[in-house]
Scaffold this active site. Sequence first.
Site, mmCIF file in Angstrom:
data_model
loop_
_atom_site.group_PDB
_atom_site.id
_atom_site.type_symbol
_atom_site.label_atom_id
_atom_site.label_comp_id
_atom_site.label_asym_id
_atom_site.label_seq_id
_atom_site.Cartn_x
_atom_site.Cartn_y
_atom_site.Cartn_z
ATOM 1 N N GLU A 293 33.381 41.119 48.655
ATOM 2 C CA GLU A 293 35.526 40.190 47.596
ATOM 3 C C GLU A 293 36.310 41.101 48.588
ATOM 4 O OE1 GLU A 293 34.927 38.413 45.418
ATOM 5 O OE2 GLU A 293 32.952 38.094 45.256
ATOM 6 N N CYS B 208 43.954 41.711 45.395
ATOM 7 C CA CYS B 208 43.152 40.147 46.385
ATOM 8 C C CYS B 208 43.847 39.225 46.332
ATOM 9 C CB CYS B 208 42.094 40.750 46.389
ATOM 10 S SG CYS B 208 41.858 40.642 45.056
ATOM 11 N N LYS C 186 29.980 53.776 46.280
ATOM 12 C CA LYS C 186 31.009 55.207 46.735
ATOM 13 C C LYS C 186 32.299 54.346 46.598
ATOM 14 C CE LYS C 186 33.731 55.460 50.080
ATOM 15 N NZ LYS C 186 34.995 55.665 50.282
ATOM 16 N N GLU D 70 48.085 39.201 54.989
ATOM 17 C CA GLU D 70 48.657 40.666 53.549
ATOM 18 C C GLU D 70 49.184 41.140 53.567
ATOM 19 O OE1 GLU D 70 44.384 42.343 52.523
ATOM 20 O OE2 GLU D 70 44.375 40.764 49.735
#
Length: 503
Positions: free
Chosen positions: A275, A309, A199, A406
Amino acid sequence: MFLTSAAPSCLSKTQAFLDREHKLLIDGEWVSAQSGKMFEVKNPATGEVISSVAEGDAADINSAVAAARRAFEGGEWPSLTASQRGKLLWKLADLLEENLAEFAELESLDNGKPRAVAAAADVPLAVDLFRYMAGWTTKIEGTTIPISVPYMPGAEFHSYTLREPVGVVGQIIPWNFPLLMAAWKLGPALATGCTVVLKVAEETPLTALRLGELIREAGFPNGVVNIITGFGETAGAALAAHPDVDKVAFTGSTEVGKLIVKAAGESNLKKVTLELGGKSPNIILPDADLAAAIPGAANAIFFNHGQCCCAGSRLFVHKSQFDEVIDGVSKQAAAIQVGPGMHPDCQMGPMVSQIQQDRVCSYLDSGLKQGAEAVVGGKRVNGGGYFVEPTVLVNTQPNMQVIQEEIFGPVVAAIAYEDVEQLVSDANDSIYGLAAAVWTRDISKGHQIARRMRAGSVWVNCYNVFDAALPFGGYKQSGWGREMGYEAINLYTETKAVTVQLQ
Ligand code: NAP
Ligand code: MG
């Protein structure tokens, strides 16, 4: 510095791909979503619609999982030798390499990143990943184990382990490196003999669909790779909760990662690898070579517009060098050529979407309101696309959102330190643990700090160094498991212990 001249148009084959009708890849065929729905794909440099793709949902996920199950259980795929699987992966790498220019353009138009960066990094890294994983297919080995079985004195046994594919794998990926994230996920799954339902992110479906065409061209049996474009809340959630999926591998935010774990737990306890996000410390020690560390710190945060990331988003600089380093990094930030990714001089493109631009800007507003100061940047770039200025923040406090959360944009928060002991504890003071870096001429100190960082990757005198052979993943809330390297192979296999009693 904003590029004002027009970007060139794309190759005719890129345009031809954009103009094609984009369906879902299920059981080796391109099929429409069962609902018949489609959604638009935008170029974030302009906000213009460049293509549209099928909107797959739970019904399509069901078909795709059924196809993946059939391909896993019988037919051609399980009967291929390890060497034949390796050849298919190698062939896919060759096809991708042959079409590098088209993939780089699609990635740039869809995600916003500079075409030149996609051509130099994203696509070659994906090619290399497939070749690396092709090599593993013939090297996935078990062990022979001497056993003693104290309650069966005198009996003789031969015990060994087999490493078998985990089964049907659901893979859910984000938009920051669309092709590369697809490669990181597909590579180990195919090397080990799993079958996949992938996906892709709603913001960036194009390169995965083009990769699907190459997967067919390479000759993978039908149903081995199924590709669903659609939304997280529908297609993604259905995949994570599907009772016939043996493992889900997810890359994305920590928030959604927690939903994936919940869905896996409440359905069939499928294996989960994750992750997730990061807030990585980048440490410049007083003895560092600033001529390398300053551009290194800029690259650590501004590469891929900070939509990494592992971005070095907390920059720790000794008090005695703070002004010099901040001045240097700010000059680098101010010199970055921001503009459409397709522009040949572009060094930084737009954020991937309006939502992402708004999200980054709301972090900037909150930091500035709480007393942080932007030495350079600090706001959106007005114009057609979703651009944000490369930003260096100072006067931050440990409890500010810009330090704790973040941002996923081109914003670095600089922090002055005095004491190295306190520095290590401050650098580790995050819910995340994805990456860290240290810049120093004293290599022992570099190793010592590397050992003390609670992070899955530590770079010394460099940043953003990736390789298909290096495991990548997070400590703490940055994830479970690792991508790439042999660790990824392990995570796509189950270990079976076989014991034979010798008569
Ligand atoms: P996201 O919102 O978590 O989305 C990631 C993927 O999950 C997308 O395909 C998304 O679909 C899907 N999704 C959303 N909600 C879902 C749900 N309820 N169930 C199942 N799937 C769902 O993350 P993002 O904003 O796209 O990506 C940025 C994040 O990814 C950052 O936190 C970044 O650090 C992380 N990241 C981590 C790594 C790593 O290797 N550790 C690498 C790259 C990025 P939609 O596209 O429809 O939203
Ligand atoms: Mg979404």
